[in-house]
Scaffold this motif. Sequence first.
Motif, PDB file in Angstrom:
ATOM      1  N   ASN A   1      39.955  -5.531 -45.838  1.00  0.00           N
ATOM      2  CA  ASN A   1      41.187  -4.765 -45.987  1.00  0.00           C
ATOM      3  C   ASN A   1      42.267  -5.653 -46.586  1.00  0.00           C
ATOM      4  O   ASN A   1      42.129  -6.880 -46.616  1.00  0.00           O
ATOM      5  N   ALA A   2      43.335  -5.045 -47.057  1.00  0.00           N
ATOM      6  CA  ALA A   2      44.429  -5.802 -47.670  1.00  0.00           C
ATOM      7  C   ALA A   2      45.745  -5.429 -47.006  1.00  0.00           C
ATOM      8  O   ALA A   2      46.035  -4.245 -46.801  1.00  0.00           O
ATOM      9  N   VAL A   3      46.537  -6.453 -46.675  1.00  0.00           N
ATOM     10  CA  VAL A   3      47.842  -6.254 -46.032  1.00  0.00           C
ATOM     11  C   VAL A   3      48.896  -7.008 -46.831  1.00  0.00           C
ATOM     12  O   VAL A   3      48.718  -8.196 -47.132  1.00  0.00           O
ATOM     13  N   CYS A   4      49.987  -6.325 -47.182  1.00  0.00           N
ATOM     14  CA  CYS A   4      51.064  -6.973 -47.933  1.00  0.00           C
ATOM     15  C   CYS A   4      52.101  -7.595 -46.994  1.00  0.00           C
ATOM     16  O   CYS A   4      52.441  -8.763 -47.131  1.00  0.00           O
ATOM     17  N   ARG A   5      52.606  -6.800 -46.057  1.00  0.00           N
ATOM     18  CA  ARG A   5      53.608  -7.275 -45.101  1.00  0.00           C
ATOM     19  C   ARG A   5      53.132  -6.938 -43.693  1.00  0.00           C
ATOM     20  O   ARG A   5      52.442  -5.936 -43.486  1.00  0.00           O
ATOM     21  N   ALA A   6      53.530  -7.766 -42.727  1.00  0.00           N
ATOM     22  CA  ALA A   6      53.073  -7.524 -41.359  1.00  0.00           C
ATOM     23  C   ALA A   6      54.121  -7.942 -40.341  1.00  0.00           C
ATOM     24  O   ALA A   6      54.812  -8.953 -40.514  1.00  0.00           O
ATOM     25  N   ASP A   7      54.211  -7.147 -39.292  1.00  0.00           N
ATOM     26  CA  ASP A   7      55.022  -7.462 -38.116  1.00  0.00           C
ATOM     27  C   ASP A   7      54.073  -7.439 -36.920  1.00  0.00           C
ATOM     28  O   ASP A   7      53.725  -6.371 -36.416  1.00  0.00           O
ATOM     29  N   ASP A   8      53.628  -8.617 -36.506  1.00  0.00           N
ATOM     30  CA  ASP A   8      52.641  -8.728 -35.426  1.00  0.00           C
ATOM     31  C   ASP A   8      53.335  -9.280 -34.181  1.00  0.00           C
ATOM     32  O   ASP A   8      53.677 -10.458 -34.109  1.00  0.00           O
ATOM     33  N   LYS A   9      53.525  -8.416 -33.192  1.00  0.00           N
ATOM     34  CA  LYS A   9      54.186  -8.830 -31.956  1.00  0.00           C
ATOM     35  C   LYS A   9      53.183  -9.105 -30.829  1.00  0.00           C
ATOM     36  O   LYS A   9      53.581  -9.348 -29.684  1.00  0.00           O
ATOM     37  N   SER A  10      51.899  -9.070 -31.140  1.00  0.00           N
ATOM     38  CA  SER A  10      50.889  -9.360 -30.117  1.00  0.00           C
ATOM     39  C   SER A  10      50.858 -10.859 -29.823  1.00  0.00           C
ATOM     40  O   SER A  10      51.205 -11.684 -30.674  1.00  0.00           O
ATOM     41  N   LYS A  11      50.430 -11.218 -28.630  1.00  0.00           N
ATOM     42  CA  LYS A  11      50.396 -12.626 -28.239  1.00  0.00           C
ATOM     43  C   LYS A  11      49.224 -13.365 -28.876  1.00  0.00           C
ATOM     44  O   LYS A  11      49.303 -14.564 -29.141  1.00  0.00           O
ATOM     45  N   SER A  12      48.128 -12.656 -29.111  1.00  0.00           N
ATOM     46  CA  SER A  12      46.922 -13.315 -29.619  1.00  0.00           C
ATOM     47  C   SER A  12      46.785 -13.251 -31.137  1.00  0.00           C
ATOM     48  O   SER A  12      45.846 -13.815 -31.702  1.00  0.00           O
ATOM     49  N   GLY A  13      47.699 -12.555 -31.804  1.00  0.00           N
ATOM     50  CA  GLY A  13      47.590 -12.437 -33.259  1.00  0.00           C
ATOM     51  C   GLY A  13      46.492 -11.475 -33.667  1.00  0.00           C
ATOM     52  O   GLY A  13      45.524 -11.846 -34.336  1.00  0.00           O
ATOM     53  N   LEU A  14      46.656 -10.213 -33.272  1.00  0.00           N
ATOM     54  CA  LEU A  14      45.622  -9.210 -33.540  1.00  0.00           C
ATOM     55  C   LEU A  14      45.402  -8.950 -35.026  1.00  0.00           C
ATOM     56  O   LEU A  14      44.371  -8.396 -35.411  1.00  0.00           O
ATOM     57  N   ILE A  15      46.352  -9.364 -35.844  1.00  0.00           N
ATOM     58  CA  ILE A  15      46.185  -9.133 -37.278  1.00  0.00           C
ATOM     59  C   ILE A  15      44.930  -9.824 -37.814  1.00  0.00           C
ATOM     60  O   ILE A  15      44.376  -9.436 -38.843  1.00  0.00           O
ATOM     61  N   GLN A  16      44.459 -10.840 -37.090  1.00  0.00           N
ATOM     62  CA  GLN A  16      43.227 -11.520 -37.503  1.00  0.00           C
ATOM     63  C   GLN A  16      42.044 -10.557 -37.547  1.00  0.00           C
ATOM     64  O   GLN A  16      41.105 -10.742 -38.327  1.00  0.00           O
ATOM     65  N   ASN A  17      42.085  -9.530 -36.702  1.00  0.00           N
ATOM     66  CA  ASN A  17      40.976  -8.581 -36.636  1.00  0.00           C
ATOM     67  C   ASN A  17      40.972  -7.573 -37.784  1.00  0.00           C
ATOM     68  O   ASN A  17      40.047  -6.766 -37.896  1.00  0.00           O
ATOM     69  N   MET A  18      42.010  -7.611 -38.628  1.00  0.00           N
ATOM     70  CA  MET A  18      42.074  -6.669 -39.749  1.00  0.00           C
ATOM     71  C   MET A  18      41.167  -7.087 -40.898  1.00  0.00           C
ATOM     72  O   MET A  18      40.960  -6.326 -41.839  1.00  0.00           O
ATOM     73  N   ASN A  19      40.627  -8.310 -40.832  1.00  0.00           N
ATOM     74  CA  ASN A  19      39.760  -8.816 -41.899  1.00  0.00           C
ATOM     75  C   ASN A  19      40.490  -8.798 -43.245  1.00  0.00           C
ATOM     76  O   ASN A  19      39.998  -8.278 -44.245  1.00  0.00           O
ATOM     77  N   ALA A  20      41.700  -9.367 -43.234  1.00  0.00           N
ATOM     78  CA  ALA A  20      42.515  -9.453 -44.444  1.00  0.00           C
ATOM     79  C   ALA A  20      42.819 -10.920 -44.733  1.00  0.00           C
ATOM     80  O   ALA A  20      42.714 -11.782 -43.851  1.00  0.00           O
ATOM     81  N   ASP A  21      43.193 -11.199 -45.967  1.00  0.00           N
ATOM     82  CA  ASP A  21      43.567 -12.553 -46.360  1.00  0.00           C
ATOM     83  C   ASP A  21      44.967 -12.851 -45.829  1.00  0.00           C
ATOM     84  O   ASP A  21      45.973 -12.440 -46.416  1.00  0.00           O
ATOM     85  N   LEU A  22      45.042 -13.569 -44.722  1.00  0.00           N
ATOM     86  CA  LEU A  22      46.331 -13.808 -44.065  1.00  0.00           C
ATOM     87  C   LEU A  22      47.245 -14.703 -44.889  1.00  0.00           C
ATOM     88  O   LEU A  22      48.468 -14.655 -44.741  1.00  0.00           O
TER      89      LEU A  22
END
Length: 382
Positions: A109-130
């Motif tokens: 998946n592809a993400v342009c902008r992100a607001d991640d308020k989770s403690k563990s960094g759930l954005i890692q699970n999106m399978n995107a180029d961070l």
Amino acid sequence: VISQYQRLKYLIIPSVEVFDARACMSFQLLQVIYAPKARIFYRNSITQNPSFTTLIASCPSIFHSYSFKNVFFNDLRIGSAKQNAFQEIVIHNLRIGAKSKLETQFSQNAVCRADDKSKSGLIQNMNADLQSVLFYNTDEKLLEKLKIPVRNAIQSLKSEIDDEISFSSGQLTIQSIELSFRQQSALETFQGVVNEVLAPNLTTFCNFSNSTSKLKTKRIFLPNAHEFGQCNFQQLKQIEIRSLTKIKENDFNFCPNLLSISIQFVEELVNCFHHCKSLQVAELENARLIQNNFIQCVDLSSIKAGKLEVWPDYLDKIVNNCSQTGLNKVQTGLKINLLSIQEKMKKKLQQENSNTKNRLDKIDQAVEKLNQVLGRLFEGFE
């Protein structure tokens, strides 16, 4: 029930809370769904909609596995997402709350902008180029944990992709005459939301279209381009190419939101503009050959080709081909401007009439001479 409305563009359902499986699937023109109360999306609820750009859902939602595929989001708020809920999606703005739940997504998946308020960094699970994501309102400790450079957290949306390529407020500006390999690579990895492309100096669009086929571009301005490559810009509505001299086969196919085309210098148009379901007007000022075009262009109402060098029976074949896709020249008022052909036919008839008149004059002269000879003969007998 709504599956029969294949030309649906905007779906406004303010009271709907649940999207069942395959609720919105395979709509070629669907762009926006307004469902502010939506909270649950089941398997394949919104999928395979190439023109889709925006899902407006005010509350964080629950996404079951395989909810979305090949979908573009301007804004996505995740309450809970099951494994593989998202497949090959592009997200302009991703919001993950402190209580959100996000399982691993195996599809890229592809993400342009992100607001991640989770403690563990759930954005890692999106399978995107961070490394290419722009983070905002994100805790610095989380950024360190994710190994995200500080520049990614403070970088503005205005950026310089290259010395000759810049991006700001949805507008991609290219000053190059030709795209280098390095520039093509930069565009292929670029994830900004491009609504407009301005390339005043670009002479060929081939390499550029290959690099940006996934962009949601609505307007392209290429005043000096002489050649265009195959493209399928799903959001393209307007294109201005003043100097284009050649269109290859399969160019401009699958542009479902393209409304009109105006091409001045192209003389041959073969096997192009298929499945442009919103196309209404085609102005082909200098086209001399039109062959096998406009298949599945159900809204087409006007073709203007003043210099077309074909006979009317062939034009009837073009109209009949269009009619097979739903176009009816009586019902939709299809007008084909063939002034040059009419003039040629008129001149031909005038020439034939002139030749006939000359022949008749010669016959009259011959008859008159014959009468004179016969008169003399009769005088001799007397």
